[in-house]
Write an enzyme that holds these catalytic residues in place. Structure first.
Site, PDB file in Angstrom:
ATOM      1  N   THR A 278       0.893  -1.250   0.097  1.00 57.17           N
ATOM      2  CA  THR A 278       0.151   0.052   0.124  1.00 57.17           C
ATOM      3  C   THR A 278       0.769   1.354  -0.039  1.00 57.17           C
ATOM      4  OG1 THR A 278      -1.709  -0.965   1.302  1.00 57.17           O
ATOM      5  CG2 THR A 278      -1.584   1.401   1.226  1.00 57.17           C
ATOM      6  N   PHE A 280       1.057   5.270   0.751  1.00 53.33           N
ATOM      7  CA  PHE A 280       0.625   6.552   1.504  1.00 53.33           C
ATOM      8  C   PHE A 280       1.076   7.716   1.056  1.00 53.33           C
ATOM      9  CE2 PHE A 280       0.017   2.613   3.945  1.00 53.33           C
ATOM     10  CZ  PHE A 280      -1.176   2.807   4.611  1.00 53.33           C
TER      11      PHE A 280
END
Length: 350
Positions: A278, A280
Protein backbone atom coordinates in the site's frame (compact mmCIF):
# COMPACT_ATOMS: atom_id res chain seq x y z
CA UNK A 1 10.71 24.99 -17.89
CA UNK A 2 12.71 21.84 -18.51
CA UNK A 3 10.38 18.86 -18.18
CA UNK A 4 13.06 16.49 -19.43
CA UNK A 5 15.19 16.99 -16.32
CA UNK A 6 12.64 15.82 -13.77
CA UNK A 7 12.99 12.78 -11.55
CA UNK A 8 9.38 11.65 -11.29
CA UNK A 9 6.03 13.05 -12.27
CA UNK A 10 2.48 12.29 -11.23
CA UNK A 11 0.06 13.88 -13.67
CA UNK A 12 -3.63 14.40 -13.06
CA UNK A 13 -5.36 15.02 -16.36
CA UNK A 14 -8.99 15.90 -17.02
CA UNK A 15 -10.25 14.88 -20.48
CA UNK A 16 -13.81 16.11 -21.22
CA UNK A 17 -15.75 14.62 -18.30
CA UNK A 18 -12.83 12.61 -16.94
CA UNK A 19 -10.03 13.67 -14.61
CA UNK A 20 -6.84 11.72 -15.03
CA UNK A 21 -3.93 11.14 -12.68
CA UNK A 22 -0.58 10.11 -14.06
CA UNK A 23 2.73 9.38 -12.46
CA UNK A 24 6.12 9.44 -14.06
CA UNK A 25 9.44 7.85 -13.26
CA UNK A 26 12.47 9.23 -15.15
CA UNK A 27 16.31 9.34 -15.05
CA UNK A 28 17.92 10.13 -11.73
CA UNK A 29 18.45 13.87 -12.21
CA UNK A 30 17.37 16.88 -10.21
CA UNK A 31 13.56 17.15 -9.93
CA UNK A 32 11.28 19.83 -8.58
CA UNK A 33 7.54 19.84 -8.26
CA UNK A 34 4.70 22.15 -7.42
CA UNK A 35 0.97 22.25 -6.88
CA UNK A 36 -0.98 25.25 -8.17
CA UNK A 37 -4.69 25.34 -7.45
CA UNK A 38 -6.64 26.99 -10.21
CA UNK A 39 -10.18 26.93 -11.31
CA UNK A 40 -10.66 24.78 -13.20
CA UNK A 41 -6.98 23.93 -13.76
CA UNK A 42 -4.70 22.35 -11.14
CA UNK A 43 -1.07 21.87 -12.07
CA UNK A 44 1.97 20.30 -10.43
CA UNK A 45 4.97 21.15 -12.59
CA UNK A 46 8.58 20.02 -12.50
CA UNK A 47 11.31 22.60 -13.15
CA UNK A 48 14.94 23.14 -12.22
CA UNK A 49 14.51 26.65 -10.82
CA UNK A 50 11.21 26.86 -9.06
CA UNK A 51 9.33 24.54 -6.72
CA UNK A 52 5.84 24.60 -5.28
CA UNK A 53 5.10 21.06 -4.07
CA UNK A 54 6.80 17.70 -4.16
CA UNK A 55 6.86 14.41 -2.39
CA UNK A 56 9.86 12.32 -1.42
CA UNK A 57 9.91 8.63 -2.20
CA UNK A 58 10.31 6.87 1.16
CA UNK A 59 10.14 3.08 0.80
CA UNK A 60 8.97 1.50 4.04
CA UNK A 61 7.97 -2.08 4.66
CA UNK A 62 5.06 -3.08 6.82
CA UNK A 63 1.35 -3.40 6.29
CA UNK A 64 -1.76 -2.01 4.50
CA UNK A 65 -4.36 0.62 5.22
CA UNK A 66 -7.97 0.30 5.90
CA UNK A 67 -10.41 2.37 3.90
CA UNK A 68 -14.04 3.13 4.70
CA UNK A 69 -16.54 0.98 2.92
CA UNK A 70 -20.11 -0.22 3.22
CA UNK A 71 -20.61 -1.88 6.58
CA UNK A 72 -22.54 -5.12 6.57
CA UNK A 73 -25.11 -5.91 9.24
CA UNK A 74 -23.04 -7.17 12.18
CA UNK A 75 -23.65 -10.55 13.73
CA UNK A 76 -25.02 -10.36 17.28
CA UNK A 77 -22.23 -10.93 19.78
CA UNK A 78 -22.81 -11.45 23.47
CA UNK A 79 -20.64 -9.06 25.49
CA UNK A 80 -18.41 -10.38 28.23
CA UNK A 81 -17.38 -8.71 31.46
CA UNK A 82 -13.96 -7.92 32.79
CA UNK A 83 -12.24 -6.48 29.72
CA UNK A 84 -8.53 -6.25 30.46
CA UNK A 85 -7.90 -2.94 28.66
CA UNK A 86 -9.32 0.49 29.40
CA UNK A 87 -10.41 1.76 25.99
CA UNK A 88 -11.05 5.19 27.47
CA UNK A 89 -7.28 5.67 27.59
CA UNK A 90 -7.02 5.49 23.79
CA UNK A 91 -7.04 8.71 21.71
CA UNK A 92 -10.50 9.82 20.68
CA UNK A 93 -11.01 10.09 16.89
CA UNK A 94 -11.48 13.53 15.37
CA UNK A 95 -14.67 14.12 13.44
CA UNK A 96 -15.07 16.21 10.31
CA UNK A 97 -17.02 18.75 12.39
CA UNK A 98 -14.25 19.16 14.97
CA UNK A 99 -13.13 22.79 15.09
CA UNK A 100 -11.31 23.11 18.41
CA UNK A 101 -7.60 23.80 18.08
CA UNK A 102 -5.09 21.67 19.95
CA UNK A 103 -2.33 23.06 22.09
CA UNK A 104 1.10 21.84 21.10
CA UNK A 105 4.48 22.58 22.65
CA UNK A 106 6.12 22.10 19.27
CA UNK A 107 8.40 19.29 20.43
CA UNK A 108 6.53 16.60 18.49
CA UNK A 109 4.89 16.47 15.08
CA UNK A 110 1.19 15.71 15.20
CA UNK A 111 0.11 13.41 12.35
CA UNK A 112 -3.51 12.59 11.50
CA UNK A 113 -4.62 9.26 10.05
CA UNK A 114 -7.92 7.50 9.37
CA UNK A 115 -9.01 4.68 11.64
CA UNK A 116 -8.66 3.52 15.22
CA UNK A 117 -5.36 3.21 17.11
CA UNK A 118 -3.46 0.27 15.63
CA UNK A 119 -4.68 0.91 12.07
CA UNK A 120 -2.30 0.35 9.19
CA UNK A 121 -2.41 4.08 8.47
CA UNK A 122 -1.08 4.78 11.95
CA UNK A 123 1.78 2.37 11.29
CA UNK A 124 2.57 4.29 8.10
CA UNK A 125 2.56 7.56 10.04
CA UNK A 126 4.99 6.13 12.61
CA UNK A 127 7.25 4.82 9.84
CA UNK A 128 7.41 8.29 8.31
CA UNK A 129 7.79 10.08 11.67
CA UNK A 130 8.89 7.60 14.38
CA UNK A 131 8.56 10.16 17.22
CA UNK A 132 5.33 11.80 16.12
CA UNK A 133 2.08 12.05 18.03
CA UNK A 134 -0.55 10.20 16.00
CA UNK A 135 -4.12 11.55 15.92
CA UNK A 136 -6.90 9.14 14.83
CA UNK A 137 -9.73 10.45 12.63
CA UNK A 138 -13.04 8.77 11.96
CA UNK A 139 -12.93 9.41 8.20
CA UNK A 140 -10.55 10.56 5.46
CA UNK A 141 -11.97 14.07 5.15
CA UNK A 142 -11.58 14.63 8.88
CA UNK A 143 -7.83 14.09 8.45
CA UNK A 144 -7.74 16.67 5.62
CA UNK A 145 -9.62 19.19 7.78
CA UNK A 146 -7.41 18.50 10.78
CA UNK A 147 -4.40 19.72 8.79
CA UNK A 148 -6.23 22.73 7.36
CA UNK A 149 -7.47 23.81 10.82
CA UNK A 150 -3.99 23.45 12.37
CA UNK A 151 -5.16 20.64 14.62
CA UNK A 152 -2.24 18.58 13.32
CA UNK A 153 0.91 19.22 11.31
CA UNK A 154 0.51 16.51 8.68
CA UNK A 155 -1.78 13.71 7.52
CA UNK A 156 -0.82 10.26 6.24
CA UNK A 157 -3.50 8.71 4.03
CA UNK A 158 -3.62 5.70 1.67
CA UNK A 159 -3.81 6.41 -2.05
CA UNK A 160 -3.21 3.03 -3.69
CA UNK A 161 -3.03 -0.68 -2.89
CA UNK A 162 -1.34 -3.14 -5.24
CA UNK A 163 -4.22 -5.62 -4.87
CA UNK A 164 -7.26 -3.46 -4.11
CA UNK A 165 -6.33 -0.63 -6.49
CA UNK A 166 -6.66 3.13 -6.08
CA UNK A 167 -8.37 4.82 -3.12
CA UNK A 168 -10.65 7.03 -5.22
CA UNK A 169 -12.06 8.88 -2.24
CA UNK A 170 -8.66 10.39 -1.45
CA UNK A 171 -8.04 11.36 -5.09
CA UNK A 172 -11.28 13.35 -4.99
CA UNK A 173 -10.44 14.92 -1.63
CA UNK A 174 -7.08 16.11 -2.98
CA UNK A 175 -9.02 18.29 -5.43
CA UNK A 176 -11.34 19.67 -2.76
CA UNK A 177 -8.68 20.58 -0.20
CA UNK A 178 -5.62 22.79 -0.75
CA UNK A 179 -2.98 20.62 0.86
CA UNK A 180 0.46 19.78 -0.53
CA UNK A 181 1.89 16.31 -1.08
CA UNK A 182 5.24 16.37 0.72
CA UNK A 183 6.12 12.70 1.03
CA UNK A 184 5.26 9.09 0.30
CA UNK A 185 5.36 5.89 2.36
CA UNK A 186 5.07 2.31 1.11
CA UNK A 187 3.99 -0.50 3.43
CA UNK A 188 3.98 -4.25 2.85
CA UNK A 189 0.86 -6.16 3.92
CA UNK A 190 1.07 -8.34 7.01
CA UNK A 191 -2.45 -9.45 7.89
CA UNK A 192 -2.70 -11.30 11.20
CA UNK A 193 -5.53 -13.41 12.59
CA UNK A 194 -6.22 -12.18 16.11
CA UNK A 195 -8.18 -13.72 18.96
CA UNK A 196 -8.69 -13.50 22.69
CA UNK A 197 -5.84 -14.73 24.92
CA UNK A 198 -5.81 -18.53 24.97
CA UNK A 199 -8.14 -18.91 21.98
CA UNK A 200 -7.30 -21.23 19.08
CA UNK A 201 -7.98 -20.40 15.45
CA UNK A 202 -9.86 -23.71 15.08
CA UNK A 203 -12.39 -22.44 17.64
CA UNK A 204 -13.31 -19.35 15.64
CA UNK A 205 -16.76 -19.10 14.08
CA UNK A 206 -16.80 -15.40 13.20
CA UNK A 207 -14.01 -13.15 11.86
CA UNK A 208 -14.31 -9.36 11.75
CA UNK A 209 -12.33 -6.97 9.57
CA UNK A 210 -12.48 -4.37 6.81
CA UNK A 211 -14.05 -5.83 3.62
CA UNK A 212 -10.80 -5.40 1.70
CA UNK A 213 -8.84 -7.32 4.33
CA UNK A 214 -11.45 -10.10 4.33
CA UNK A 215 -11.15 -10.42 0.55
CA UNK A 216 -7.36 -10.49 0.70
CA UNK A 217 -7.42 -13.41 3.19
CA UNK A 218 -10.08 -15.48 1.40
CA UNK A 219 -8.06 -18.70 1.24
CA UNK A 220 -7.37 -18.79 4.97
CA UNK A 221 -10.95 -17.91 5.88
CA UNK A 222 -12.33 -20.61 3.56
CA UNK A 223 -10.16 -23.22 5.26
CA UNK A 224 -11.42 -22.11 8.68
CA UNK A 225 -15.04 -22.09 7.50
CA UNK A 226 -15.87 -18.93 9.46
CA UNK A 227 -18.54 -16.29 8.98
CA UNK A 228 -17.12 -12.97 7.77
CA UNK A 229 -18.34 -9.73 9.33
CA UNK A 230 -17.39 -6.35 7.84
CA UNK A 231 -16.25 -3.41 9.97
CA UNK A 232 -15.10 0.15 9.20
CA UNK A 233 -11.41 -0.68 9.64
CA UNK A 234 -9.11 -3.48 10.74
CA UNK A 235 -8.08 -1.90 14.04
CA UNK A 236 -11.74 -1.27 14.86
CA UNK A 237 -12.38 -4.99 14.35
CA UNK A 238 -9.64 -5.84 16.85
CA UNK A 239 -11.14 -3.36 19.31
CA UNK A 240 -14.57 -5.01 19.01
CA UNK A 241 -13.16 -8.49 19.60
CA UNK A 242 -11.28 -7.30 22.68
CA UNK A 243 -14.22 -5.41 24.16
CA UNK A 244 -16.86 -8.08 23.49
CA UNK A 245 -14.71 -10.91 24.82
CA UNK A 246 -16.21 -13.79 22.78
CA UNK A 247 -13.70 -16.62 22.25
CA UNK A 248 -15.38 -17.75 19.04
CA UNK A 249 -14.83 -14.35 17.41
CA UNK A 250 -11.58 -13.24 15.82
CA UNK A 251 -10.31 -10.31 13.78
CA UNK A 252 -7.95 -9.66 10.88
CA UNK A 253 -5.68 -6.74 11.72
CA UNK A 254 -2.05 -5.81 12.31
CA UNK A 255 0.27 -7.24 14.94
CA UNK A 256 0.40 -3.76 16.48
CA UNK A 257 -3.39 -3.82 16.92
CA UNK A 258 -3.02 -7.11 18.80
CA UNK A 259 -0.53 -5.46 21.14
CA UNK A 260 -2.72 -2.42 21.74
CA UNK A 261 -5.91 -4.37 22.48
CA UNK A 262 -4.32 -7.29 24.33
CA UNK A 263 -5.13 -9.98 21.75
CA UNK A 264 -3.17 -13.05 20.71
CA UNK A 265 -1.79 -13.44 17.19
CA UNK A 266 -3.25 -16.79 16.09
CA UNK A 267 -1.67 -16.68 12.61
CA UNK A 268 0.57 -14.26 10.70
CA UNK A 269 0.78 -13.31 7.02
CA UNK A 270 -2.54 -14.90 6.16
CA UNK A 271 -3.08 -12.77 3.04
CA UNK A 272 -3.37 -14.60 -0.27
CA UNK A 273 -0.91 -12.34 -2.11
CA UNK A 274 2.43 -11.86 -0.39
CA UNK A 275 3.31 -9.00 -2.77
CA UNK A 276 0.61 -6.75 -1.36
CA UNK A 277 1.83 -3.18 -0.92
CA UNK A 278 0.00 0.00 0.00
CA UNK A 279 1.21 3.48 -0.90
CA UNK A 280 0.45 6.40 1.43
CA UNK A 281 0.72 10.12 0.81
CA UNK A 282 2.00 12.61 3.39
CA UNK A 283 0.02 15.87 3.25
CA UNK A 284 0.92 19.25 4.75
CA UNK A 285 -0.24 22.87 4.60
CA UNK A 286 3.02 24.13 3.07
CA UNK A 287 5.20 22.61 0.33
CA UNK A 288 8.84 21.72 0.77
CA UNK A 289 11.67 22.41 -1.68
CA UNK A 290 13.09 19.37 -3.43
CA UNK A 291 16.78 18.65 -3.00
CA UNK A 292 19.30 16.48 -4.82
CA UNK A 293 19.62 13.77 -2.18
CA UNK A 294 16.83 11.50 -3.52
CA UNK A 295 14.32 11.09 -6.37
CA UNK A 296 11.15 13.21 -6.25
CA UNK A 297 7.71 12.82 -7.76
CA UNK A 298 5.43 15.49 -9.17
CA UNK A 299 1.62 15.36 -9.34
CA UNK A 300 -0.34 17.30 -11.94
CA UNK A 301 -4.10 17.66 -12.31
CA UNK A 302 -5.91 19.69 -14.97
CA UNK A 303 -8.84 19.63 -17.37
CA UNK A 304 -9.02 19.72 -21.15
CA UNK A 305 -11.65 21.06 -23.48
CA UNK A 306 -13.59 18.56 -25.56
CA UNK A 307 -12.11 17.85 -28.98
CA UNK A 308 -10.42 15.20 -31.12
CA UNK A 309 -7.07 13.99 -29.82
CA UNK A 310 -6.94 16.32 -26.79
CA UNK A 311 -5.71 13.60 -24.45
CA UNK A 312 -3.21 12.39 -27.06
CA UNK A 313 -1.84 15.92 -27.47
CA UNK A 314 -1.42 16.32 -23.70
CA UNK A 315 0.45 13.02 -23.38
CA UNK A 316 2.60 13.80 -26.41
CA UNK A 317 4.22 16.65 -24.44
CA UNK A 318 5.81 14.04 -22.18
CA UNK A 319 6.51 11.44 -24.87
CA UNK A 320 8.47 13.91 -27.03
CA UNK A 321 10.73 14.67 -24.06
CA UNK A 322 11.32 11.05 -23.11
CA UNK A 323 9.36 11.35 -19.86
CA UNK A 324 7.81 8.05 -18.74
CA UNK A 325 4.50 8.26 -16.87
CA UNK A 326 4.10 5.56 -14.22
CA UNK A 327 0.40 6.00 -13.38
CA UNK A 328 -2.73 7.51 -14.89
CA UNK A 329 -5.97 7.90 -12.93
CA UNK A 330 -9.31 9.13 -14.29
CA UNK A 331 -12.04 10.65 -12.14
CA UNK A 332 -15.50 11.80 -13.27
CA UNK A 333 -16.14 15.52 -13.51
CA UNK A 334 -19.31 15.38 -11.45
CA UNK A 335 -20.39 18.99 -11.92
CA UNK A 336 -19.77 19.02 -15.67
CA UNK A 337 -20.87 15.72 -17.27
CA UNK A 338 -19.97 14.98 -20.86
CA UNK A 339 -23.57 14.30 -21.92
CA UNK A 340 -27.03 14.73 -20.41
CA UNK A 341 -30.18 13.05 -21.79
CA UNK A 342 -33.69 12.53 -20.46
CA UNK A 343 -34.88 9.35 -18.71
CA UNK A 344 -35.93 7.71 -21.97
CA UNK A 345 -32.42 8.17 -23.40
CA UNK A 346 -34.01 9.49 -26.58
CA UNK A 347 -33.77 13.21 -25.91
CA UNK A 348 -31.23 15.56 -27.38
CA UNK A 349 -27.78 15.30 -25.83
CA UNK A 350 -26.23 18.43 -24.34
Amino acid sequence: MNLGSCECINLHLDWCSKRTWLQKAAPSQLGFSGFMCGRPTFLNLTTQRKCLTHRAITPVEDEIPSTPDVVEEPTQITPATGFHKDLNLLPKPLSAASVSFSSSDGTNIRVAYQGAPGAYSETAALKAYPYCETVPCDEFEAAFKAVELWLVDKAVLPIENSVGGSIHRNYDLLLRHRLHIVGEVRLVVNHCLLGLPGAKKEELKHVLSHPQALDQCETTLNKLGVTRISTLDTAGAAQIVASEGVRETGAIASARAAEIYGLDVLAERIQDDSDNITRFLILAREPIIAGTDRPYKTSIVFTLEEGPGMLFKALAVFAMRGINLSKIESRPQKRCPLRVVDDSNSGNAM
